[in-house]
Design an enzyme around this catalytic site. Structure first.
Site, short mmCIF file in Angstrom:
data_model
loop_
_atom_site.label_atom_id
_atom_site.label_comp_id
_atom_site.label_asym_id
_atom_site.label_seq_id
_atom_site.Cartn_x
_atom_site.Cartn_y
_atom_site.Cartn_z
N GLY A 90 0.84 -1.20 0.00
CA GLY A 90 0.00 0.00 0.00
C GLY A 90 0.87 1.24 0.00
N LYS A 113 4.54 11.94 -3.09
CA LYS A 113 5.34 10.84 -2.53
C LYS A 113 6.26 11.44 -1.47
CE LYS A 113 8.55 7.32 -4.32
NZ LYS A 113 8.97 6.67 -5.55
N ASP A 125 8.44 6.00 8.30
CA ASP A 125 8.08 7.39 8.64
C ASP A 125 7.20 8.11 7.62
OD1 ASP A 125 9.88 7.74 6.62
OD2 ASP A 125 11.32 8.92 7.78
N ASP A 252 4.35 -4.92 -7.42
CA ASP A 252 3.72 -3.65 -7.05
C ASP A 252 4.32 -2.49 -7.83
OD1 ASP A 252 5.86 -4.60 -5.25
OD2 ASP A 252 5.82 -2.53 -4.53
#
Ligand code: AMP
Ligand code: MG
Length: 486
Positions: A90, A113, A125, A252
């Site tokens: 994810g 991003k 983080d 992914d």
């Protein structure tokens, strides 16, 4: 006021998929946003106008501190095989702020991003460092200018906060523009819900968004598989053409749209070696230059598995059907690869000996550690540096054969060169130049080198007075190592 000038046209549809597929969550505001680089040209291409917007306001928008009206930020859920192992992933540090519609009705994801934690952060983080974000900007824009399908980069904003890695680094947020972020891993995630309604919803959404013509098909899931297979073959052939090593071809990181995505440890090969690997974590060369088509097929197998419930009610029948499609991969890939290599060598019409001629050159390059890009430039008379390697006797013999082949079939060098010039870049983002430019940006606060490099990479197939400076491989790049951009 700003909103009107800029011209956002949001129409957010992904967020209407079942809740399982996403989380509605805002970026975490940052302390002191500052614009490092903004892609005015891309913004114009997608019908946004930032020409009168102050850098400070741009920073505040693209840091997530001041989200545009009409945006609805989400993080997408997905899974993926990372180096062969299945993991739930994810967007752990990404927020899609919305889908912007251009005047020509193109739907584009606008995604941050490095914009803070999400439910998918898995204790990390949610942030990104300036160097890797500028790297993605530089290389994705270069790929675009090489004519290779890719996500693009609109902005890099410094956050004014440090990110803690091995050392403290400057934090930054990249804005990525993509025709979507639907990945093979998105389908894998839908499959493991074990709820066919979710898989079907994602499938219908994907068809609607990317391949609406398939709606009419009798077997749309099968057609989607075939279409994505063709798209991915085209993409990987493009990578092979310019010597691009993606570096982290996890499922992914493979899009359904056929765009290159996720510029982490990627780099361009210099001297030709099929086993070229740059990524520090790719110990066994799973994602080496040569393995890229093999992994593309492996990833497509995972995609096919995810589609099985939509292919046939009987799993066994479904498997048989998709296996037949996947079986075509090697032959299709080879055909595309040969066509591509023939263009690189300007070989017009058919000759049964073409494959041999191609392989002979590649073997020579490998044995003699010849630079992949520059060898084709040399053949086009576009390599302007001195290099004794091309006086080597075997190469001279090969070149004679090549010239004879070019002049056969009523053809001539002029015709061949014309083709070669469209597929062989004169410049690529050389590793030492990329590193130097990033160093200047992160250590010396200067974007000069990045801007210079972006300028020359903008027109990679044509020469100007600056071009040849960038063909140098003077620094040994044999041990060049890249790291995942976390
Ligand atoms: P990548 O290697 O960039 O494809 O990322 C793999 C996964 O790790 C994705 O789910 C990312 O969202 C997640 N990820 C990478 N870096 C971070 C980070 N600093 N914080 C949270 N998640 C991250
Ligand atoms: Mg990724």
């Amino acid at each position: 006021m700003l909103e009107k000038q800029i011209g956002w046209k949001f129409d957010n549809t992904y967020s209407k998929l079942p809740n399982y597929m996403l989380s509605k969550i805002n970026p975490t505001p940052v302390k002191n946003p500052e614009t490092v680089i903004f892609n005015h040209e891309l913004s114009k291409d997608i019908d946004l106008d930032f020409s009168k917007i102050k850098n400070q306001d741009i920073a505040s928008i693209f840091s997530g501190n001041n989200l545009p009206e009409g945006s609805e930020t989400i993080s997408q859920a997905y899974a993926g095989h990372q180096f062969g192992y299945f993991t739930i992933l994810g967007d752990g540090r990404a927020h899609m702020i919305g889908e912007h519609i251009t005047k020509s009705k193109k739907r584009l994801d606008i995604q941050f991003k490095g914009s803070g934690q999400t439910p998918y952060s898995r204790n990390a983080d949610g942030r990104a460092a300036l160097g890797p974000m500028l790297r993605e900007y530089l290389i994705s824009e270069s790929m675009y200018n090489l004519g290779i399908p890719t996500t693009r980069s609109l902005a890099v904003i410094k956050t004014g906060e440090d990110v803690i890695r091995e050392t403290n680094l400057k934090g930054a947020i990249l804005t990525r523009v993509a025709s979507s972020h639907i990945r093979v891993g998105t389908f894998q995630y839908a499959l493991i819900s074990k709820d066919e309604k979710i898989l079907k919803a994602l499938f219908d959404y994907t068809i609607n968004r990317h391949y609406p013509d398939l709606k009419e098909s009798l077997f749309p899931a099968l057609e989607l598989l075939k279409t994505v297979l063709d798209k991915q073959i085209e993409l990987v052939c493009n990578w092979m053409r310019v010597g691009f090593v993606h570096g982290v071809m996890n499922t992914d990181n493979m899009t359904i749209s056929g765009e290159t995505i996720d510029y982490g440890p990627c780099a361009f090969m210099d001297s030709y070696d099929p086993r070229t690997v740059f990524s520090s974590i790719d110990k066994h060369g799973r994602y080496s230059y040569f393995n890229q088509p093999i992994i593309t097929k492996w990833n497509l197998e995972r995609f096919a598995e995810s589609l099985l419930p939509l292919i046939d009610d009987d799993n066994k029948v479904g498997i048989k059907i998709v296996t037949d499609v996947l079986k075509e991969f090697p032959e299709k890939y080879k055909k595309n690869w040969i066509e591509m290599m023939k263009k690189k060598l300007g070989l017009i019409s058919e000759d049964p000996k073409d494959e041999e001629l191609i392989v002979e050159l590649l073997s020579w390059m490998h044995k003699n550690k010849a630079d992949y890009t520059n060898t084709f430039c040399y053949l086009m008379n576009q390599y302007k540096l001195k290099n004794e390697i091309y006086n080597e006797s075997q190469f001279i013999l090969w070149k004679k054969k090549w010239e004879n082949r070019i002049n056969s079939n009523n053809s001539c060098l002029k015709k061949s060169l014309k083709i070669m010039r469209t597929v062989n870049p004169l410049v690529i983002p050389r590793n030492h130049l990329v590193e130097e430019a990033l160093n200047h940006a992160t250590e010396k606060n200067s974007l000069n080198k990045i801007n210079e490099l972006l300028k020359v990479l903008k027109d990679p197939y044509n020469s100007n007075s600056e071009t040849y400076k960038y063909q140098s491989t003077q620094f040994s790049e044999k041990n060049y190592v890249t790291y995942c951009g976390t």
